[in-house]
Scaffold this active site. Structure first.
Site, PDB file in Angstrom:
ATOM      1  N   SER A  69       0.871  -1.184   0.000  1.00  9.82           N
ATOM      2  CA  SER A  69       0.000   0.000   0.000  1.00  9.82           C
ATOM      3  C   SER A  69       0.900   1.224   0.000  1.00  9.82           C
ATOM      4  O   SER A  69       2.076   1.125   0.369  1.00  9.82           O
ATOM      5  CB  SER A  69      -0.841  -0.008   1.291  1.00  9.82           C
ATOM      6  N   TYR A  80      -2.132  -1.227  10.463  1.00  9.30           N
ATOM      7  CA  TYR A  80      -2.070  -1.371   9.005  1.00  9.30           C
ATOM      8  C   TYR A  80      -0.737  -0.830   8.474  1.00  9.30           C
ATOM      9  O   TYR A  80      -0.061  -1.484   7.666  1.00  9.30           O
ATOM     10  CB  TYR A  80      -3.249  -0.606   8.396  1.00  9.30           C
TER      11      TYR A  80
HETATM   12  P1  NAD Z   1     -11.367  -6.480   0.027  1.00  7.48           P
HETATM   13  O1  NAD Z   1     -11.981  -6.367   1.384  1.00  7.48           O
HETATM   14  O2  NAD Z   1     -12.191  -6.196  -1.175  1.00  7.48           O
HETATM   15  O3  NAD Z   1     -10.745  -7.936  -0.161  1.00  7.48           O
HETATM   16  C1  NAD Z   1      -9.984  -8.552   0.840  1.00  7.48           C
HETATM   17  C2  NAD Z   1      -9.886 -10.033   0.535  1.00  7.48           C
HETATM   18  O4  NAD Z   1      -9.097 -10.633   1.577  1.00  7.48           O
HETATM   19  C3  NAD Z   1     -11.237 -10.759   0.531  1.00  7.48           C
HETATM   20  O5  NAD Z   1     -11.260 -11.726  -0.493  1.00  7.48           O
HETATM   21  C4  NAD Z   1     -11.257 -11.456   1.882  1.00  7.48           C
HETATM   22  O6  NAD Z   1     -12.033 -12.647   1.910  1.00  7.48           O
HETATM   23  C5  NAD Z   1      -9.774 -11.777   2.050  1.00  7.48           C
HETATM   24  N1  NAD Z   1      -9.438 -12.028   3.439  1.00  7.48           N
HETATM   25  C6  NAD Z   1      -9.572 -11.219   4.510  1.00  7.48           C
HETATM   26  N2  NAD Z   1      -9.185 -11.865   5.625  1.00  7.48           N
HETATM   27  C7  NAD Z   1      -8.783 -13.093   5.243  1.00  7.48           C
HETATM   28  C8  NAD Z   1      -8.281 -14.230   5.932  1.00  7.48           C
HETATM   29  N3  NAD Z   1      -8.126 -14.227   7.249  1.00  7.48           N
HETATM   30  N4  NAD Z   1      -7.993 -15.336   5.228  1.00  7.48           N
HETATM   31  C9  NAD Z   1      -8.171 -15.366   3.868  1.00  7.48           C
HETATM   32  N5  NAD Z   1      -8.635 -14.318   3.173  1.00  7.48           N
HETATM   33  C10 NAD Z   1      -8.939 -13.206   3.858  1.00  7.48           C
HETATM   34  O7  NAD Z   1     -10.070  -5.554   0.098  1.00  7.48           O
HETATM   35  P2  NAD Z   1      -9.164  -4.878  -1.043  1.00  7.48           P
HETATM   36  O8  NAD Z   1      -9.358  -3.423  -0.943  1.00  7.48           O
HETATM   37  O9  NAD Z   1      -9.311  -5.550  -2.327  1.00  7.48           O
HETATM   38  O10 NAD Z   1      -7.717  -5.169  -0.434  1.00  7.48           O
HETATM   39  C11 NAD Z   1      -6.820  -6.124  -0.965  1.00  7.48           C
HETATM   40  C12 NAD Z   1      -5.412  -5.752  -0.558  1.00  7.48           C
HETATM   41  O11 NAD Z   1      -5.056  -4.500  -1.118  1.00  7.48           O
HETATM   42  C13 NAD Z   1      -5.214  -5.620   0.954  1.00  7.48           C
HETATM   43  O12 NAD Z   1      -3.967  -6.159   1.321  1.00  7.48           O
HETATM   44  C14 NAD Z   1      -5.208  -4.129   1.159  1.00  7.48           C
HETATM   45  O13 NAD Z   1      -4.480  -3.745   2.296  1.00  7.48           O
HETATM   46  C15 NAD Z   1      -4.531  -3.663  -0.115  1.00  7.48           C
HETATM   47  N6  NAD Z   1      -4.782  -2.254  -0.482  1.00  7.48           N
HETATM   48  C16 NAD Z   1      -6.050  -1.814  -0.651  1.00  7.48           C
HETATM   49  C17 NAD Z   1      -6.247  -0.489  -0.987  1.00  7.48           C
HETATM   50  C18 NAD Z   1      -7.613   0.076  -1.230  1.00  7.48           C
HETATM   51  O14 NAD Z   1      -7.727   1.296  -1.309  1.00  7.48           O
HETATM   52  N7  NAD Z   1      -8.642  -0.740  -1.360  1.00  7.48           N
HETATM   53  C19 NAD Z   1      -5.154   0.370  -1.149  1.00  7.48           C
HETATM   54  C20 NAD Z   1      -3.879  -0.127  -0.967  1.00  7.48           C
HETATM   55  C21 NAD Z   1      -3.695  -1.453  -0.621  1.00  7.48           C
END
Ligand code: NAD
Length: 257
Positions: A139, A152
């Site tokens: 991130s 985080y």
């Molecule tokens: P999201 O909530 O849409 O998806 C998260 C996924 O992780 C889901 O499929 C969920 O089932 C899975 N998950 C959560 N806990 C779990 C566990 N204990 N075991 C197995 N699977 C698990 O979130 P997202 O926004 O797509 O985030 C994905 C990644 O991207 C994360 O690492 C997040 O930190 C990172 N990220 C997101 C953003 C943003 O703005 N959305 C920005 C930078 C980084």
């Protein structure tokens, strides 16, 4: 057509699902992991859309033995997992003095420890074939901090350290490890934050986006999952063999400041 297999944690939602589409669309075999109840259906629809083999593994990756079982299942089905995308992640926003201990532990477990678990389980088979790719979805918060996101930010800074260590260990075996550092992406994780912040501040959700969320990002747009997916596919290619140990922002110049 590619015959390589990619395992994407958290591949049944948001960014992970976007990455799954990008790989499947280029002919890779795709295994998605996540906690979504309709994960198998999602995997099936990817297979139908792109004509590739897919598989869903429901597994809570905050636990090492569960991860071991998941990786064994992946290897049983596909023989080899050449590309690992550590993407699953959660968020909790709280001032440090009230930060719930269980939330801290869950964030460190899922956002950092799980990436170590999956890599540890799949590393040797990558080493044995002298080819592998580890792509960690970090991130902008792996590079800079924001208040109220201590766990985080700590986990995401940690995963950049893990990425560098893997890059050094993998170098003799043609295994690369890189991190992608997105700015805000409109996924379920962020939609929840928008709703929570609107409630906490008593303001409209649109104001949360403009005045709080994108305030640090010079380009006032959410990053698309397609952009992150394309970068992941590039990092998995042979052309990217010398990109190793890097933290690559896609953040509308957020971390340029
Ligand atoms: P999201 O909530 O849409 O998806 C998260 C996924 O992780 C889901 O499929 C969920 O089932 C899975 N998950 C959560 N806990 C779990 C566990 N204990 N075991 C197995 N699977 C698990 O979130 P997202 O926004 O797509 O985030 C994905 C990644 O991207 C994360 O690492 C997040 O930190 C990172 N990220 C997101 C953003 C943003 O703005 N959305 C920005 C930078 C980084």
């Amino acid at each position: 057509m590619q015959n390589k297999t990619v395992l994407i944690t958290g591949g049944s939602s948001g960014i992970g699902l976007g990455i799954a589409h990008s790989f499947a669309g280029r002919g890779y075999q795709v295994i998605i992991n996540g906690l979504e109840n309709n994960g198998a259906e999602i995997a099936r629809s990817l297979a139908e859309k792109y004509g590739v083999r897919t598989h869903f593994i429901y597994a809570d990756i905050s636990n090492f033995s569960t991860v071991e079982n998941m990786c064994n299942e992946a290897l049983q089905h596909f023989g080899q997992v050449e590309i690992l995308v550590n993407n699953a992640g959660i968020q909790h926003v709280s001032a440090i003095e009230h930060f719930p201990i269980d939330k801290w532990n869950a964030i460190i477990n899922i956002n950092l420890n799980a990436a170590f678990y999956t890599t540890r389980c799949l590393w040797e088979q990558m080493k044995n074939t002298a080819w592998g790719r580890v792509i960690n979805i970090a991130s902008a918060h792996g590079l800079v901090a924001s208040e109220y996101k201590s766990a985080y930010v700590a986990a995401k800074h940690g995963i950049l350290g893990l990425t560098k260590a893997l890059a050094l260990e993998g170098a003799p075996y043609n295994i690369t490890a890189n991190a992608i550092c997105p700015g805000y992406v409109k996924t379920p994780l962020v939609e929840k934050q928008i709703a929570d912040q609107a409630k906490a501040h008593g303001i409209a959700e649109s104001q949360v986006v403009s005045d709080i969320m994108l305030v640090k990002q010079p380009v006032k747009e959410f990053v698309s999952v397609e952009a992150i997916g394309s970068l992941a596919v590039y990092l998995a290619s042979n052309e990217a063999a010398l990109i190793n140990g890097a933290a690559l922002p896609i953040d509308g110049a957020w971390t340029a400041q």
